[in-house]
Design an enzyme around this catalytic site. Structure first.
Site, PDB file in Angstrom:
ATOM      1  N   HIS A 180      15.769 -37.311  -8.832  1.00 19.20           N
ATOM      2  CA  HIS A 180      15.123 -37.667  -7.559  1.00 19.20           C
ATOM      3  C   HIS A 180      13.644 -37.272  -7.546  1.00 19.20           C
ATOM      4  CE1 HIS A 180      18.985 -38.821  -5.912  1.00 19.20           C
ATOM      5  NE2 HIS A 180      19.470 -37.747  -6.508  1.00 19.20           N
TER       6      HIS A 180
ATOM      7  N   LYS B 122       5.483  -4.470  -4.423  1.00 21.97           N
ATOM      8  CA  LYS B 122       6.946  -4.419  -4.397  1.00 21.97           C
ATOM      9  C   LYS B 122       7.515  -4.736  -3.024  1.00 21.97           C
ATOM     10  CE  LYS B 122      11.048  -3.453  -6.026  1.00 21.97           C
ATOM     11  NZ  LYS B 122      11.679  -4.553  -6.786  1.00 21.97           N
TER      12      LYS B 122
ATOM     13  N   GLU C  22      16.281 -18.313  -8.736  1.00 25.63           N
ATOM     14  CA  GLU C  22      15.928 -16.941  -9.082  1.00 25.63           C
ATOM     15  C   GLU C  22      15.253 -16.875 -10.466  1.00 25.63           C
ATOM     16  OE1 GLU C  22      15.524 -14.356  -7.571  1.00 25.63           O
ATOM     17  OE2 GLU C  22      15.663 -12.721  -9.003  1.00 25.63           O
TER      18      GLU C  22
ATOM     19  N   LYS D  42      11.464 -15.425 -11.110  1.00 22.37           N
ATOM     20  CA  LYS D  42      11.152 -14.358 -12.075  1.00 22.37           C
ATOM     21  C   LYS D  42      10.064 -14.819 -13.021  1.00 22.37           C
ATOM     22  CE  LYS D  42      12.565 -11.713 -10.528  1.00 22.37           C
ATOM     23  NZ  LYS D  42      13.409 -11.617  -9.406  1.00 22.37           N
TER      24      LYS D  42
ATOM     25  N   ASN E  79      -1.788   1.995   6.038  1.00 26.60           N
ATOM     26  CA  ASN E  79      -1.013   0.822   5.610  1.00 26.60           C
ATOM     27  C   ASN E  79      -0.751  -0.011   6.856  1.00 26.60           C
ATOM     28  OD1 ASN E  79      -0.776   2.147   3.214  1.00 26.60           O
ATOM     29  ND2 ASN E  79       1.416   2.571   3.395  1.00 26.60           N
ATOM     30  N   GLY E  80      -0.786  -1.325   6.703  1.00 29.41           N
ATOM     31  CA  GLY E  80      -0.520  -2.189   7.855  1.00 29.41           C
ATOM     32  C   GLY E  80      -1.749  -3.016   8.183  1.00 29.41           C
TER      33      GLY E  80
ATOM     34  N   CYS F  58       0.845  -1.189   0.000  1.00 31.13           N
ATOM     35  CA  CYS F  58       0.000   0.000   0.000  1.00 31.13           C
ATOM     36  C   CYS F  58       0.887   1.248   0.000  1.00 31.13           C
ATOM     37  CB  CYS F  58      -0.940   0.094   1.191  1.00 31.13           C
ATOM     38  SG  CYS F  58      -2.027  -1.317   1.366  1.00 31.13           S
TER      39      CYS F  58
ATOM     40  N   GLU G  55       6.553 -15.215 -11.228  1.00 31.30           N
ATOM     41  CA  GLU G  55       5.897 -14.021 -10.681  1.00 31.30           C
ATOM     42  C   GLU G  55       5.404 -13.067 -11.754  1.00 31.30           C
ATOM     43  OE1 GLU G  55       7.956 -11.187  -8.129  1.00 31.30           O
ATOM     44  OE2 GLU G  55       9.829 -11.554  -9.151  1.00 31.30           O
TER      45      GLU G  55
ATOM     46  N   TRP H 208      -3.026  -2.550  -1.457  1.00 31.02           N
ATOM     47  CA  TRP H 208      -2.804  -3.983  -1.649  1.00 31.02           C
ATOM     48  C   TRP H 208      -3.681  -4.650  -0.590  1.00 31.02           C
ATOM     49  CZ3 TRP H 208      -1.133  -8.301   1.070  1.00 31.02           C
ATOM     50  CH2 TRP H 208      -0.811  -9.422   0.290  1.00 31.02           C
TER      51      TRP H 208
ATOM     52  N   ARG I 267       3.474  -0.310  -4.991  1.00 32.42           N
ATOM     53  CA  ARG I 267       3.303  -0.832  -3.635  1.00 32.42           C
ATOM     54  C   ARG I 267       1.966  -1.544  -3.453  1.00 32.42           C
ATOM     55  NH1 ARG I 267       6.945   1.646   0.052  1.00 32.42           N
ATOM     56  NH2 ARG I 267       5.653   0.796   1.686  1.00 32.42           N
TER      57      ARG I 267
HETATM   58  O1  M6R Z   1      12.771  -5.516  -0.506  1.00 29.24           O
HETATM   59  P1  M6R Z   1      13.269  -6.914  -0.268  1.00 29.24           P
HETATM   60  O2  M6R Z   1      14.544  -7.194  -0.985  1.00 29.24           O
HETATM   61  O3  M6R Z   1      13.355  -7.255   1.180  1.00 29.24           O
HETATM   62  O4  M6R Z   1      12.165  -7.848  -0.911  1.00 29.24           O
HETATM   63  C1  M6R Z   1      12.232  -9.239  -0.778  1.00 29.24           C
HETATM   64  C2  M6R Z   1      11.240  -9.921  -1.674  1.00 29.24           C
HETATM   65  O5  M6R Z   1       9.938  -9.525  -1.362  1.00 29.24           O
HETATM   66  C3  M6R Z   1      11.491  -9.628  -3.153  1.00 29.24           C
HETATM   67  O6  M6R Z   1      12.784  -9.970  -3.531  1.00 29.24           O
HETATM   68  C4  M6R Z   1      10.499 -10.413  -4.042  1.00 29.24           C
HETATM   69  O7  M6R Z   1      10.741 -11.773  -3.927  1.00 29.24           O
HETATM   70  C5  M6R Z   1      10.588  -9.942  -5.488  1.00 29.24           C
HETATM   71  N1  M6R Z   1       9.274  -9.625  -5.989  1.00 29.24           N
HETATM   72  C6  M6R Z   1      11.160 -10.962  -6.394  1.00 29.24           C
HETATM   73  O8  M6R Z   1      11.265 -10.511  -7.699  1.00 29.24           O
END
Ligand code: M6R
Length: 617
Positions: A513, A612, A490, A494, A101-102, A2, A497, A75, A27
């Site tokens: 396995h 984010k 990773e 990517k 927010n929260g 948010c 997501e 959010w 956000r």
């Molecule tokens: O701001 P941060 O690096 O702590 O965020 C951690 C994760 O939320 C962040 O890396 C998330 O996994 C990304 N969306 C991945 O692309």
């Protein structure tokens, strides 16, 4: 999660708020809304579910005028994304507006209590309960100083809630006045000339002012156009500092790129350079990380390292684990931050804990840091956002200096985190047994990284063609070994997501396995297999996939044309020493997922259900 922006000044508030929400949309983008006061005791609220464009359309049909306002991009936590659940929320009198927010954890108990008193709620949110609570405290208070009555009402209500909050509040009785407070959710005050701002992130206000106060937990602030006061929520004094925002408004814009993600992928030659700039010490064949605040003796005494983070940051941490153990021979473990905080992990006194976070606000990483500190450990941060909570509360650390990362998919922060971890491994290694020769070689290789990344970026069109070939794939496997096992994780993160297909990353040898059951002509496997010490092993695994008619995209070292015989597609990356390889090999994976997502018509920068910065549990 948010975003909040509030404005009080002499300009028209709505365009400033909408522009701020545009910058904060990463956000959360389930709904947006604003409340504006025109200085004559009336409050106009507009809110709409869906993307910000819906709010903009509403404002065109039904404009609002006034020089003071608060706004929010959501959010969803409590209650589906809908107009009713969008912020701002009003109190019972409809004269008080709040954005939040929260999470208010005891909202149901408070709601029951308020309902018994006759309060009526129009949303399913926890936030509306807080609006009513503050409104009730205000209505029940007495006195002619309406500003201080509102401040006291906020204080009074916050005493009754448990959970986390970053809030902005205004009341129709008190034009030109905004109250904010934070606990667990970031809030920044922007100081202008004849105007002031309140935002959850400096990117929302950087085009208006670069003077910012990063509020601390339990801070409360009240603002007019010309004045501001920062106190503790209990009314005690609170020390604050006015900082200079360290990036320009242009850095937080897409510029010539269609998406922030692509811009940030292409920024990596510069962001990697910024991560090592001024930190390479040639005459010692070592690295300098002054922000750690540790003496050589303290560094020498480290017996164990724990690296904590979430998502992409945890993958960077895994590369760090391999690098530190390889170069410095210090036992290192990666803990997913959300597990670390609840696990009773035995840590002895010579254990050094690092928390790694782009935003510096991820709630689980923050909680892991505090848990480590509570146990008496020195916890250091590897953080991008200057002034963020982790940056302020950690016991030292290193900034990434990547500039703002706005795309929800983390890209440049990963390569910068790995670069800083490489410097840390080099520094610790050189304090132990790592030779001058090896140290010098690493320095040379680190310096060459930006140019090598440039070479990979030149292949973006070819990688796009590969992505298009597999556009109907129902899923994808990512396989790598050793330093590139985390890269495989990773790459899969990517892909899933931003493209919404099932993708999973594995240590390549784990294939037999269980994972091999997923191999089929429809499911491509991406092998990250530079010419390194495990190359031959990877070739065998690749053959096993091909024997089962699985398509293969191989990422390998320039000049190694052998794979063209067996893989369906080959992407080449420049040669680099093994431990630095993930910094190069992740780039084609970022580009692959980007082009795949665009071709499938997904919203690359704002993938569904995500935000984010994850600031709620
Ligand atoms: O701001 P941060 O690096 O702590 O965020 C951690 C994760 O939320 C962040 O890396 C998330 O996994 C990304 N969306 C991945 O692309």
């Amino acid at each position: 999660m948010c975003g909040i922006i509030g404005y009080v000044g002499k300009s028209s508030a709505a365009p400033i708020l909408v522009d701020g929400l545009r910058r904060l949309e990463y956000r959360g983008y389930d709904s947006s809304g604003l409340a504006v006061m025109n200085g004559s005791s009336s409050l106009a609220t507009r809110k709409k579910s869906g993307r910000l464009v819906n709010l903009k359309t509403l404002l065109t049909e039904s404009p609002v005028a006034g020089n003071c306002g608060i706004s929010h991009t959501r959010w969803a936590t409590h209650g589906e994304p809908s107009d009713a659940n969008a912020h701002p929320h009003l109190d019972q009198s409809a004269k008080l507006a709040l954005v939040h927010n929260g999470v208010i954890e005891n909202y149901q108990t408070l709601k029951n209590l308020l309902e018994k008193e006759g309060h009526e709620f129009v949303s399913q949110t926890d936030s509306e309960v807080l609006a009513h609570l503050i409104g009730r405290a205000y209505d029940n208070s007495e006195g002619t100083d309406l500003k201080m009555r509102l401040v006291s009402a906020v204080r009074d209500a916050l005493k009754q809630v448990s959970g986390t909050y970053g809030i902005a509040v205004m009341h129709a009785d008190v034009p030109g006045f905004i109250v904010g407070a934070r606990l667990g959710s970031p809030l920044v005050v922007g100081l202008g000339k004849g105007e002031n701002f309140l935002a959850s992130d400096v990117s929302a206000i950087v085009s208006h002012t670069t003077n910012a106060i990063y509020l601390q937990d339990r801070d409360l602030v009240y603002l007019t156009a010309d004045e501001f006061t920062v106190e503790n929520v209990d009314g005690a004094e609170s020390a604050y500092e006015v900082s200079q925002v360290d990036f320009t408004p242009e850095q937080a814009e897409k510029g010539k790129y269609p998406h922030f993600m692509l811009k940030e992928i292409f920024e990596q030659p510069t962001s990697i350079q910024n991560a090592f700039r001024g930190r390479l010490v040639d005459d010692q064949a070592s690295a300098l990380l002054g922000g750690l605040g540790l003496t050589p003796r303290q560094l020498r005494d480290v017996e164990r390292i724990v690296l904590c983070g979430c998502g992409t940051a945890s993958h960077a941490a895994m590369v760090g684990e391999y690098m530190i153990e390889h170069l410095a021979r210090i036992p290192t473990e990666v803990e997913i931050a959300s597990e670390f905080r609840y696990r009773n992990s035995p840590l002895d006194k010579n254990t050094l804990v690092f928390v790694i976070s782009q935003s510096g606000e991820t709630i689980d990483t923050l909680a892991a840091m505090r848990e480590g500190q509570r146990k008496g450990h020195r916890v250091l941060g590897i953080v991008n956002s200057v002034g963020s909570t982790i940056a302020r509360e950690s016991d030292g650390g290193s900034y990434l200096h990547s500039g703002p990362e706005i795309g929800v998919a983390a890209t440049k922060s990963f390569t910068s985190q790995v670069t800083v971890l490489a410097l840390l491994a080099l520094l610790l290694g050189r304090m132990r047994h790592l030779s001058v020769d090896y140290g010098q070689r690493l320095l040379r290789e680190i310096r060459e990284l930006p140019a090598k990344v440039e070479k990979i970026l030149e292949q973006t069109d070819a990688i796009r063609e590969i992505a298009l070939k597999y556009i109907d794939a129902p899923g994808m496997l990512f396989l790598g070994r050793q330093f590139n096992y985390p890269t495989a994780l990773e790459g899969a993160l990517k892909m899933k997501e931003i493209s919404y297909i099932f993708a999973s990353g594995h240590a390549a040898a784990e294939l037999k396995h269980g994972v091999i059951a997923l191999v089929s002509p429809e499911v491509p496997s991406v092998f990250i297999m530079p010419r390194d010490s495990v190359y031959e092993k990877n070739v065998s695994t690749l053959e096993e996939v091909k024997a089962r008619k699985g398509p293969v995209i191989a990422i390998t070292t320039e000049g190694n044309t052998d794979l063209e015989r067996i893989a369906d597609d080959v992407i080449y990356i420049p040669e680099v020493t093994e431990c630095l390889n993930p910094i190069l090999s992740v780039i084609p994976l970022q580009l692959l997922s980007y082009h795949f997502s665009v071709a499938r018509g997904c919203d690359v920068d704002k993938p569904r259900n995500l935000a984010k910065s994850v600031t709620v549990e």
